[in-house]
Write an enzyme that holds these catalytic residues in place. Structure first.
Site, PDB file in Angstrom:
ATOM      1  N   GLU A   1     -27.323  47.557 -45.079  1.00  0.00           N
ATOM      2  CA  GLU A   1     -26.818  46.533 -44.183  1.00  0.00           C
ATOM      3  C   GLU A   1     -27.496  46.508 -42.898  1.00  0.00           C
ATOM      4  OE1 GLU A   1     -24.309  44.302 -45.193  1.00  0.00           O
ATOM      5  OE2 GLU A   1     -23.825  45.130 -47.008  1.00  0.00           O
TER       6      GLU A   1
ATOM      7  N   CYS B   1     -24.036  42.743 -35.146  1.00  0.00           N
ATOM      8  CA  CYS B   1     -25.210  42.488 -35.833  1.00  0.00           C
ATOM      9  C   CYS B   1     -25.135  40.888 -36.388  1.00  0.00           C
ATOM     10  CB  CYS B   1     -24.981  43.323 -37.280  1.00  0.00           C
ATOM     11  SG  CYS B   1     -23.656  43.007 -38.235  1.00  0.00           S
TER      12      CYS B   1
HETATM   13  P1  NAD Z   1     -30.089  52.754 -36.068  1.00  0.00           P
HETATM   14  O1  NAD Z   1     -30.574  52.393 -37.345  1.00  0.00           O
HETATM   15  O2  NAD Z   1     -30.708  53.269 -34.942  1.00  0.00           O
HETATM   16  O3  NAD Z   1     -28.799  54.154 -36.479  1.00  0.00           O
HETATM   17  C1  NAD Z   1     -28.021  53.717 -37.656  1.00  0.00           C
HETATM   18  C2  NAD Z   1     -27.728  55.205 -38.123  1.00  0.00           C
HETATM   19  O4  NAD Z   1     -29.181  55.803 -38.627  1.00  0.00           O
HETATM   20  C3  NAD Z   1     -27.192  56.237 -37.247  1.00  0.00           C
HETATM   21  O5  NAD Z   1     -26.202  56.807 -37.762  1.00  0.00           O
HETATM   22  C4  NAD Z   1     -28.357  57.164 -36.629  1.00  0.00           C
HETATM   23  O6  NAD Z   1     -27.756  58.492 -36.771  1.00  0.00           O
HETATM   24  C5  NAD Z   1     -29.204  57.125 -37.891  1.00  0.00           C
HETATM   25  N1  NAD Z   1     -30.779  57.330 -37.731  1.00  0.00           N
HETATM   26  C6  NAD Z   1     -31.230  56.786 -36.478  1.00  0.00           C
HETATM   27  N2  NAD Z   1     -32.569  57.344 -36.622  1.00  0.00           N
HETATM   28  C7  NAD Z   1     -32.725  58.096 -37.948  1.00  0.00           C
HETATM   29  C8  NAD Z   1     -33.921  58.569 -38.384  1.00  0.00           C
HETATM   30  N3  NAD Z   1     -35.041  58.558 -37.887  1.00  0.00           N
HETATM   31  N4  NAD Z   1     -33.703  59.098 -39.971  1.00  0.00           N
HETATM   32  C9  NAD Z   1     -32.631  59.026 -40.498  1.00  0.00           C
HETATM   33  N5  NAD Z   1     -31.421  58.510 -39.625  1.00  0.00           N
HETATM   34  C10 NAD Z   1     -31.558  58.005 -38.511  1.00  0.00           C
HETATM   35  O7  NAD Z   1     -28.896  51.575 -35.695  1.00  0.00           O
HETATM   36  P2  NAD Z   1     -28.100  51.360 -34.564  1.00  0.00           P
HETATM   37  O8  NAD Z   1     -28.970  51.232 -33.051  1.00  0.00           O
HETATM   38  O9  NAD Z   1     -27.042  52.403 -34.542  1.00  0.00           O
HETATM   39  O10 NAD Z   1     -27.292  50.027 -34.668  1.00  0.00           O
HETATM   40  C11 NAD Z   1     -28.028  48.834 -34.319  1.00  0.00           C
HETATM   41  C12 NAD Z   1     -28.722  48.228 -35.427  1.00  0.00           C
HETATM   42  O11 NAD Z   1     -27.729  48.003 -36.624  1.00  0.00           O
HETATM   43  C13 NAD Z   1     -28.803  46.688 -35.133  1.00  0.00           C
HETATM   44  O12 NAD Z   1     -30.152  46.332 -35.856  1.00  0.00           O
HETATM   45  C14 NAD Z   1     -27.825  45.776 -36.019  1.00  0.00           C
HETATM   46  O13 NAD Z   1     -28.130  44.546 -36.285  1.00  0.00           O
HETATM   47  C15 NAD Z   1     -27.715  46.966 -37.307  1.00  0.00           C
HETATM   48  N6  NAD Z   1     -26.321  46.532 -37.695  1.00  0.00           N
HETATM   49  C16 NAD Z   1     -26.400  46.067 -38.821  1.00  0.00           C
HETATM   50  C17 NAD Z   1     -24.817  45.621 -39.367  1.00  0.00           C
HETATM   51  C18 NAD Z   1     -24.590  45.118 -40.693  1.00  0.00           C
HETATM   52  O14 NAD Z   1     -23.422  45.042 -41.079  1.00  0.00           O
HETATM   53  N7  NAD Z   1     -25.715  44.339 -41.439  1.00  0.00           N
HETATM   54  C19 NAD Z   1     -23.556  46.056 -38.702  1.00  0.00           C
HETATM   55  C20 NAD Z   1     -23.916  46.670 -37.408  1.00  0.00           C
HETATM   56  C21 NAD Z   1     -25.335  46.887 -36.932  1.00  0.00           C
END
Ligand code: NAD
Length: 501
Positions: free
Chosen positions: A215, A249
Site C-alpha cells: 500500500e 496518502c
Molecule cells: P516509509 O516507507 O518511510 O516507512 C514505512 C515503514 O517502513 C516504517 O514502519 C519504517 O520503519 C519502515 N522502513 C523505513 N525504512 C526502511 C528500510 N530501509 N527497510 C525496512 N523498513 C523500513 O513511509 P512513511 O514515511 O512512514 O509514510 C509515508 C509514505 O507512506 C508516503 O509515501 C505515503 O503516501 C505512504 N502511505 C501509503 C498509504 C496507503 O494506504 N497506500 C497510507 C499511508 C501512507
C-alpha cells in the site's frame, strides 16, 4: 544494533506459526475472539490512543477519532458481521467431462503475516490490516513506525495486555529492526509506506518467495472544470488536502483546473481555509502539524523551489512556516508552479496545494497518463461525458467523483494502488480475499470411473468424445458447442459415452 534485532525474531515467528499449524486459527470462534479483543483494545483505550497520536503527530482529537479509531471499529464490526459468509467455501461447477464429482474453492489461512505500518495514520494503518489478517485465520507480527514512538509503545503494551502472544506480537523499531525482521520467513507481508521502502520490502520478500501487499503513495491528482460549484469543490478539496496537514496518502496532491474555473476555485480555496481554520491557522486547535523537522525542511524546500522565492509559480495563499511552532506550515496554494519543479515531481505529503491550469479534460487526462499511476484520482465535473472519459482513459487505485478521501471509508470498496502506488487491496471482504490462500479442491468419486475416457488406448469413439465435449480447436470463438446446462455441471454425460466399449 538492538539486542532483539541482532538476536533475530525467529522464536517469535515460530510461536506464531505454531498456532496456525496446530489448526487453532481455523476455528471461526477463535477468530471472533481475537477480533472482539482487538475492538475492546481500541474502545476501552480511546483516550490513551488519542493522546499518543496527538503527541506523536499533532492531530486534533476529533480527527483522531474520525480518521483513526472509528475506522478500526467499523472495520472490525464489518469483519465480524460477515465472517462466516466471507470465509465460506465457494462451490464451482464441474465441466460435464468431469462429472460426477464436485469442486470448490476453500479459503485457508496463509500462516504468519507481517504488517509494517507508516506514521501518518499510525493506529488504523496498523490495526486494519491486523484485523483482516486475524479474520482470515492468520497470526500476525505487527511493526509500527519508529516515527510515532508513543503510539508504538502504547500499542505494544495494549496488544500484550489484550491479545494472546500466540496470536499477535508487536515489534518496535526502525530500519535496523525491520531489516532483521525481513530476513525471517513470513507467509505474507503487508506493507504500507513509501514506494522507496516498498521496493526494499519486495526485494526481501523475494528471498522467501513471500507474497506481498504493498500500500504505497505518490501524487493523487484532482481535476476541476467550470461545470461544478467552485465553493463546494474548494471546501471538499481543502478538507481532503489540509486534514492531517496534508500528510494523507490519498490527499489531493495537486489540482488540474480548466482556465474558466481557475480564479473562482482559487478564491474559494482561500475562503474555505479561513472558514476551517480562521485567519491565522497557526492559532487554530483544529489544524495539524508536520511530523518532524526533516519533513518540515523538505516541504519548505519544495515550496521555495516552486515559487515561494518569487519564481514562476504564485503563492496565492499561506506560505508561512515556523519550525519552532511544532513544525507549522500554513495551508498553502501555489498557482501554476513550473512543470519541472520538485513540487510537481515528488509526492508532496504536506499542506501545499499546486493548482495547475489545463486547457480541458483531455489535457488533464494526458497529464495523468504521462505520470505514474496514482493511488487516488478525484474528478469534479458535472458533465457525465467528462466523468466517463476519466473512468475510461485513466488508471488509478481509486477514482472518486466529487469528494476526496471518503471512498476509503465505504465498506465494500476495496482499497489499494496500482503500479508505483501499490499492489493488492484490502479492507472488509478484500482483506480476507487478500490474506487467505485460495485452495482449489476437487472431489471425484472412484465409481463410476468416468476418467477412463482419458486412458489409452484411444479408439475412435474417444476421439469423438473429445471432439464433442472439449473446447473446440476452432479459429472462431463459439462460446461452446455444449448447451449451457451441461457446461454448468447441471447435465450429465450420456451413459453410452461413460461406458467402455
Ligand atoms: P516509509 O516507507 O518511510 O516507512 C514505512 C515503514 O517502513 C516504517 O514502519 C519504517 O520503519 C519502515 N522502513 C523505513 N525504512 C526502511 C528500510 N530501509 N527497510 C525496512 N523498513 C523500513 O513511509 P512513511 O514515511 O512512514 O509514510 C509515508 C509514505 O507512506 C508516503 O509515501 C505515503 O503516501 C505512504 N502511505 C501509503 C498509504 C496507503 O494506504 N497506500 C497510507 C499511508 C501512507
Amino acid at each position: 544494533m538492538s539486542s532483539q534485532a541482532s538476536g533475530g525474531y525467529a522464536a517469535r515467528v515460530a510461536t506464531l506459526r505454531r498456532t496456525v499449524t496446530d489448526g487453532v486459527t481455523r476455528d471461526l470462534g477463535w477468530r471472533r475472539a481475537q477480533l472482539r479483543a482487538l475492538r475492546a483494545l481500541v474502545v476501552d483505550h480511546e483516550e490513551e490512543l488519542t493522546e499518543a497520536v496527538r503527541a506523536d503527530v499533532g492531530k486534533p482529537a476529533l480527527e483522531v477519532r474520525v480518521t483513526e479509531l472509528s475506522q478500526v471499529v467499523q472495520e472490525i464490526d464489518d469483519l465480524l458481521a460477515h465472517l462466516e459468509e466471507w470465509t465460506a467455501a465457494r462451490t464451482v461447477p464441474l465441466p460435464a467431462m468431469l462429472l460426477p464429482g464436485s469442486a470448490e474453492i476453500q479459503l485457508q489461512p496463509k500462516g504468519v503475516v507481517l504488517v509494517i505500518a507508516p506514521w501518518n495514520y499510525p493506529v488504523q494503518l496498523l490495526l486494519n490490516p491486523l484485523a483482516g489478517a486475524l479474520a482470515a485465520g492468520n497470526t500476525v507480527l505487527v511493526k509500527p513506525s519508529e516515527l510515532t514512538p508513543r503510539v508504538a509503545a502504547t500499542l505494544e503494551r495494549l496488544v500484550g495486555e489484550c491479545l494472546p502472544a500466540e496470536a499477535v506480537q508487536v515489534v518496535t523499531g526502525g530500519v535496523e529492526e525491520t531489516t532483521a525482521l525481513l530476513t525471517e520467513r513470513f507467509d505474507h507481508i503487508f506493507f504500507t509506506g513509501s514506494p522507496r521502502v516498498g521496493r526494499i520490502v519486495m526485494r526481501a520478500a523475494a528471498e522467501h518467495l513471500t507474497p506481498v501487499t504493498l500500500e504505497l503513495g505518490g501524487k493523487s491528482p484532482t481535476f476541476v472544470d467550470g461545470t461544478v460549484d467552485p465553493e463546494t469543490a474548494a471546501r471538499r478539496i481543502a478538507w481532503g488536502k489540509f486534514t492531517n496537514a496534508g500528510q494523507t496518502c490519498i490527499a489531493p496532491d495537486y489540482v488540474l483546473v480548466t482556465q474558466d474555473a481557475r480564479d473562482a476555485l482559487v478564491a474559494a480555496l482561500g475562503e474555505a481555509v479561513t472558514e476551517f481554520f480562521g485567519t491565522d491557522p497557526a492559532a487554530s486547535p483544529d489544524y495539524g502539524r508536520i511530523l518532524d523537522e526533516r519533513q518540515h525542511e523538505r516541504l519548505v524546500a519544495l515550496l521555495e523551489g516552486a515559487g515561494g522565492d518569487g519564481a514562476a509559480g504564485r503563492v496565492v495563499l499561506g506560505g508561512g512556516h515556523d519550525r519552532a511552532d511544532r513544525n507549522y506550515l500554513a495551508p498553502t496554494v501555489v498557482v501554476d508552479p513550473p512543470a519541472d519543479c520538485d513540487l510537481m515531481a515528488e509526492e508532496i505529503f504536506g499542506p501545499i496545494l499546486p493548482v495547475v491550469t489545463v486547457a480541458d479534460a483531455d489535457a488533464a487526462i494526458a497529464h495523468i497518463g504521462a505520470h505514474e499511476r496514482p493511488l487516488a484520482l478525484y474528478v469534479f465535473s458535472d458533465d457525465p461525458r467528462t466523468r466517463r472519459a476519466f473512468e475510461e482513459q485513466t488508471v488509478s487505485g481509486g477514482l472518486a467523483h466529487g469528494a476526496p478521501l471518503i471512498h476509503l471509508t465505504v465498506p465494500g470498496l476495496p482499497f489499494g494502488g496500482v503500479g508505483t502506488s501499490g499492489m493488492g487491496r484490502y479492507l472488509g471482504r478484500a482483506s480476507i480475499e487478500e490474506l487467505s490462500h485460495h485452495r482449489s479442491v476437487l472431489t471425484k468419486p472412484l465409481r463410476p470411473d468416468t476418467l477412463s475416457v482419458a486412458y489409452p488406448p484411444f479408439p475412435s469413439w474417444k476421439r469423438t468424445v473429445v471432439r464433442r465435449f472439449m473446447a473446440p480447436m476452432s479459429r472462431s470463438v463459439l462460446g461452446s458447442a455444449l448447451p449451457a446446462r451441461i457446461l454448468s455441471g447441471a447435465g450429465t454425460l450420456p451413459r453410452r459415452l461413460l461406458r467402455r466399449p
